[in-house]
Design a protein around this motif. Structure first.
Motif, PDB file in Angstrom:
ATOM      1  N   LEU A   1       0.821  -1.210   0.000  1.00 19.55           N
ATOM      2  CA  LEU A   1       0.000   0.000   0.000  1.00 19.55           C
ATOM      3  C   LEU A   1       0.857   1.263   0.000  1.00 19.55           C
ATOM      4  O   LEU A   1       0.545   2.227  -0.695  1.00 19.55           O
ATOM      5  N   SER A   2       1.905   1.258   0.795  1.00 18.02           N
ATOM      6  CA  SER A   2       2.799   2.421   0.857  1.00 18.02           C
ATOM      7  C   SER A   2       3.410   2.713  -0.506  1.00 18.02           C
ATOM      8  O   SER A   2       3.440   3.876  -0.954  1.00 18.02           O
ATOM      9  N   ALA A   3       3.878   1.688  -1.180  1.00 16.04           N
ATOM     10  CA  ALA A   3       4.481   1.867  -2.510  1.00 16.04           C
ATOM     11  C   ALA A   3       3.433   2.349  -3.507  1.00 16.04           C
ATOM     12  O   ALA A   3       3.694   3.251  -4.330  1.00 16.04           O
ATOM     13  N   TRP A   4       2.242   1.792  -3.439  1.00 17.49           N
ATOM     14  CA  TRP A   4       1.173   2.175  -4.363  1.00 17.49           C
ATOM     15  C   TRP A   4       0.742   3.616  -4.140  1.00 17.49           C
ATOM     16  O   TRP A   4       0.553   4.380  -5.099  1.00 17.49           O
ATOM     17  N   LEU A   5       0.589   4.013  -2.875  1.00 15.35           N
ATOM     18  CA  LEU A   5       0.192   5.396  -2.579  1.00 15.35           C
ATOM     19  C   LEU A   5       1.263   6.387  -3.011  1.00 15.35           C
ATOM     20  O   LEU A   5       0.952   7.447  -3.551  1.00 15.35           O
ATOM     21  N   ALA A   6       2.525   6.038  -2.800  1.00 14.11           N
ATOM     22  CA  ALA A   6       3.620   6.914  -3.235  1.00 14.11           C
ATOM     23  C   ALA A   6       3.608   7.077  -4.748  1.00 14.11           C
ATOM     24  O   ALA A   6       3.813   8.182  -5.275  1.00 14.11           O
ATOM     25  N   LYS A   7       3.338   6.000  -5.453  1.00 14.93           N
ATOM     26  CA  LYS A   7       3.310   6.028  -6.921  1.00 14.93           C
ATOM     27  C   LYS A   7       2.108   6.807  -7.446  1.00 14.93           C
ATOM     28  O   LYS A   7       2.190   7.473  -8.477  1.00 14.93           O
ATOM     29  N   ASN A   8       0.984   6.728  -6.735  1.00 13.12           N
ATOM     30  CA  ASN A   8      -0.261   7.331  -7.215  1.00 13.12           C
ATOM     31  C   ASN A   8      -0.600   8.648  -6.513  1.00 13.12           C
ATOM     32  O   ASN A   8      -1.741   9.090  -6.562  1.00 13.12           O
ATOM     33  N   GLY A   9       0.369   9.223  -5.850  1.00 13.59           N
ATOM     34  CA  GLY A   9       0.166  10.536  -5.247  1.00 13.59           C
ATOM     35  C   GLY A   9      -0.759  10.534  -4.050  1.00 13.59           C
ATOM     36  O   GLY A   9      -1.457  11.495  -3.797  1.00 13.59           O
ATOM     37  N   GLY A  10      -0.784   9.427  -3.305  1.00 11.31           N
ATOM     38  CA  GLY A  10      -1.666   9.318  -2.150  1.00 11.31           C
ATOM     39  C   GLY A  10      -1.027   9.876  -0.951  1.00 11.31           C
ATOM     40  O   GLY A  10      -1.494  10.290   0.021  1.00 11.31           O
TER      41      GLY A  10
END
Length: 135
Positions: free
Chosen positions: A126-135
């Motif tokens: 989730l952390s990697a995904w949010l960082a990638k998607n501007g979360g």
């Protein structure tokens, strides 16, 4: 609608639209971990049992996502869960001491191990995904 509120709504929509893809990808990664661990724990005689493990597609069932690991080898369940020695006739129900072959539980143990690890993997994912998607 203010520009800031519009941007926030757009960002939320982007994040929510990608969540199903994220969860499916995560489940596939966990399934691949189970598959690898299961293969490592599978005893080898000819290699057929170890090479027969397969992983299904991630499927939505109600509110959950699931993935299935299976083995079409006809003796896979006997190795997994144990069995009576083969010298017994099929109608025999009594099992004398030493006549039971313990199961290896290669899939069961692998699933349990990956389930224990899932929260930390999900946090990282989730952390990697949010960082990638501007979360």
């Amino acid at each position: 609608m203010s520009a800031g509120l519009e941007a926030l709504a757009e960002r939320y929509l982007k994040l929510s639209n990608g969540s199903d893809e994220l969860l499916r990808s995560f489940m596939l990664e966990m399934g691949l971990r189970v598959l690898a661990k299961t293969k490592r724990l599978t005893p080898v005689d000819t290699g057929y049992l170890r090479n027969s493990w397969t992983l299904g597609q991630v499927e939505r069932v109600g509110d959950t996502l699931q993935i299935t690991i299976s083995n079409p080898a006809e003796y896979a369940s006997f190795v997994e869960y144990g069995h009576k020695r083969s010298r017994w006739k099929s109608g025999d129900t009594a099992i004398a001491p030493g006549d039971w072959v313990d199961g290896k539980f290669m899939a069961t143990l692998s699933i349990m191990e990956v389930e224990r690890e899932m929260p930390s993997h999900l946090h990282r994912y989730l952390s990697a995904w949010l960082a990638k998607n501007g979360g």
